[in-house]
Design an enzyme around this catalytic site. Structure first.
Site, mmCIF file in Angstrom:
data_model
loop_
_atom_site.group_PDB
_atom_site.id
_atom_site.type_symbol
_atom_site.label_atom_id
_atom_site.label_comp_id
_atom_site.label_asym_id
_atom_site.label_seq_id
_atom_site.Cartn_x
_atom_site.Cartn_y
_atom_site.Cartn_z
ATOM 1 N N HIS A 117 30.880 -17.310 1.658
ATOM 2 C CA HIS A 117 29.788 -16.338 1.577
ATOM 3 C C HIS A 117 29.293 -16.000 2.980
ATOM 4 C CE1 HIS A 117 29.964 -17.693 -2.598
ATOM 5 N NE2 HIS A 117 29.364 -16.567 -2.917
ATOM 6 N N ASN A 118 30.075 -16.360 4.004
ATOM 7 C CA ASN A 118 29.689 -16.103 5.392
ATOM 8 C C ASN A 118 30.483 -14.880 5.885
ATOM 9 O OD1 ASN A 118 30.031 -16.180 8.301
ATOM 10 N ND2 ASN A 118 29.074 -18.201 8.276
ATOM 11 N N ALA A 119 29.779 -13.810 6.233
ATOM 12 C CA ALA A 119 30.432 -12.550 6.596
ATOM 13 C C ALA A 119 31.283 -12.684 7.867
ATOM 14 C CB ALA A 119 29.386 -11.452 6.780
ATOM 15 N N ASP A 167 35.588 -24.995 5.841
ATOM 16 C CA ASP A 167 34.329 -25.653 6.156
ATOM 17 C C ASP A 167 34.381 -26.030 7.625
ATOM 18 O OD1 ASP A 167 31.773 -26.484 4.783
ATOM 19 O OD2 ASP A 167 32.231 -28.259 5.974
ATOM 20 N N HIS A 194 39.088 -23.070 16.672
ATOM 21 C CA HIS A 194 39.306 -24.071 15.627
ATOM 22 C C HIS A 194 39.915 -23.441 14.380
ATOM 23 C CE1 HIS A 194 35.555 -22.035 15.346
ATOM 24 N NE2 HIS A 194 35.095 -22.675 14.300
ATOM 25 N N ARG A 195 39.365 -22.297 13.993
ATOM 26 C CA ARG A 195 39.822 -21.626 12.758
ATOM 27 C C ARG A 195 41.261 -21.106 12.936
ATOM 28 N NH1 ARG A 195 35.548 -19.190 12.309
ATOM 29 N NH2 ARG A 195 34.762 -20.781 10.889
HETATM 30 O O1 LIG Z 1 30.222 -22.271 3.187
HETATM 31 P P1 LIG Z 1 30.536 -20.826 3.434
HETATM 32 O O2 LIG Z 1 30.181 -19.930 2.292
HETATM 33 O O3 LIG Z 1 31.944 -20.613 3.896
HETATM 34 O O4 LIG Z 1 29.607 -20.308 4.684
HETATM 35 P P2 LIG Z 1 28.726 -21.231 5.642
HETATM 36 O O5 LIG Z 1 28.144 -20.367 6.694
HETATM 37 O O6 LIG Z 1 27.782 -22.064 4.833
HETATM 38 O O7 LIG Z 1 29.837 -22.136 6.306
HETATM 39 P P3 LIG Z 1 29.895 -23.720 6.467
HETATM 40 O O8 LIG Z 1 29.275 -24.380 5.318
HETATM 41 O O9 LIG Z 1 31.329 -24.052 6.787
HETATM 42 O O10 LIG Z 1 29.025 -23.974 7.757
HETATM 43 C C1 LIG Z 1 29.574 -23.722 9.015
HETATM 44 C C2 LIG Z 1 28.528 -23.245 9.990
HETATM 45 O O11 LIG Z 1 29.014 -23.561 11.296
HETATM 46 C C3 LIG Z 1 28.947 -22.473 12.141
HETATM 47 N N1 LIG Z 1 30.308 -22.030 12.530
HETATM 48 C C4 LIG Z 1 31.490 -22.312 11.932
HETATM 49 N N2 LIG Z 1 32.505 -21.684 12.528
HETATM 50 C C5 LIG Z 1 31.970 -20.985 13.534
HETATM 51 C C6 LIG Z 1 32.485 -20.120 14.514
HETATM 52 O O12 LIG Z 1 33.766 -19.805 14.562
HETATM 53 N N3 LIG Z 1 31.630 -19.579 15.373
HETATM 54 C C7 LIG Z 1 30.324 -19.864 15.333
HETATM 55 N N4 LIG Z 1 29.742 -20.640 14.439
HETATM 56 C C8 LIG Z 1 30.554 -21.211 13.547
HETATM 57 C C9 LIG Z 1 28.270 -21.344 11.404
HETATM 58 O O13 LIG Z 1 26.928 -21.311 11.800
HETATM 59 C C10 LIG Z 1 28.367 -21.743 9.941
HETATM 60 O O14 LIG Z 1 27.224 -21.354 9.234
HETATM 61 MG MG LIG Z 2 28.458 -23.482 3.553
#
Ligand SMILES: O=P(O)(O)OP(=O)(O)OP(=O)(O)OC[C@H]1O[C@@H](n2cnc3c(O)ncnc32)[C@H](O)[C@@H]1O
Ligand SMILES: [Mg+2]
Length: 218
Positions: free
Chosen positions: A15-17, A75, A199-200
């Site tokens: 749910h993260n754009a 995650d 990382h991704r």
């Molecule tokens: O669980 P979903 O729905 O995928 O969305 P989320 O935002 O809650 O995602 P996470 O639970 O995995 O939390 C990861 C957080 O870490 C941070 N994060 C992860 N990858 C990142 C990136 O490539 N650049 C910057 N921040 C990142 C970002 O703030 C995310 O909200």
């Molecule tokens: Mg999350």
């Protein structure tokens, strides 16, 4: 035995754009249609795991079960060494209900300051991403990727999301927030497989080699 994705379509269980955009970019060379959990109106499961991998699996399995399609979840978070790995799996939660990552980044900086960690070598951090690709029949493929660097303050750049403006990867002079998404992914495909910077992208390159087959490059 690892499994190849043969279905033409998968769900991106996020749910993260910002993440959704990056995952779509990474999936593009594989010709797989990617619908998001948000577009399908799937609920957001509670992230009750104690590791990135557990939480990725919770999200992927929930989406695969609810949609009947293979689902890819990510995650991720930032782990700051001098803060004993915080915020880590709590990276999203540090943003609070408002998802205020300006405040979350300020908290990281304030916590480092409070511990007297002012030098770059005292501010080492890693971004970590756990990916899980889950099928409705229960099969899962799991992989992690990480990138090390330092926390900088003040934040620099507004091109990414989350903690990107305070993270400068090793051997680079700019933060992820100052990079285009192509630079942040840093993805390179070759006959031996893929490599990446973020990382991704690193986790994705490994998962792709195992499950997605050959990329079709422009
Ligand atoms: O669980 P979903 O729905 O995928 O969305 P989320 O935002 O809650 O995602 P996470 O639970 O995995 O939390 C990861 C957080 O870490 C941070 N994060 C992860 N990858 C990142 C990136 O490539 N650049 C910057 N921040 C990142 C970002 O703030 C995310 O909200
Ligand atoms: Mg999350």
């Amino acid at each position: 035995m690892s499994r190849r994705l043969t279905e033409p379509k998968l769900v991106v269980a996020t749910h993260n754009a910002g993440k959704l955009r990056e995952i779509r970019e990474l999936l593009a060379p594989f010709g797989v249609e990617a619908v998001s959990a948000g577009e399908l109106g799937l609920p957001e499961p509670e992230e009750t795991g104690t590791t990135f991998a557990e939480n990725a699996r919770i999200k992927a399995e929930a989406a695969a079960t609810a949609s009947g399609l293979p689902a890819l979840a990510d995650d991720s978070g930032i782990a700051v060494m001098a803060l004993w790995g915080a915020p880590g799996i709590f990276s999203a939660r540090w943003g609070g209900p408002q998802k205020d990552f300006g405040a979350a980044m300020a908290r990281v900086a304030a916590d480092l300051e409070a511990r007297g960690k002012t030098e770059p070598q005292q501010r080492r951090a890693a971004f970590v991403a756990a990916l899980c690709l889950a099928w409705p029949d229960g099969h899962v493929e799991e992989i992690e990727g990480a990138v090390e660097g330092i926390v900088v303050w003040p934040p620099r750049g507004d091109r990414g999301f989350g903690y990107d403006p305070i993270f400068q990867p090793d051997d680079h002079q700019r933060t992820f927030g100052e990079m285009s998404s192509e630079e942040k992914h840093g993805i390179r495909w070759s006959a031996e497989g893929g490599t990446g910077l973020s990382h991704r992208a690193r986790a994705f390159a490994a998962l792709a080699g195992r499950c997605l087959g050959e990329p079709v490059l422009p």
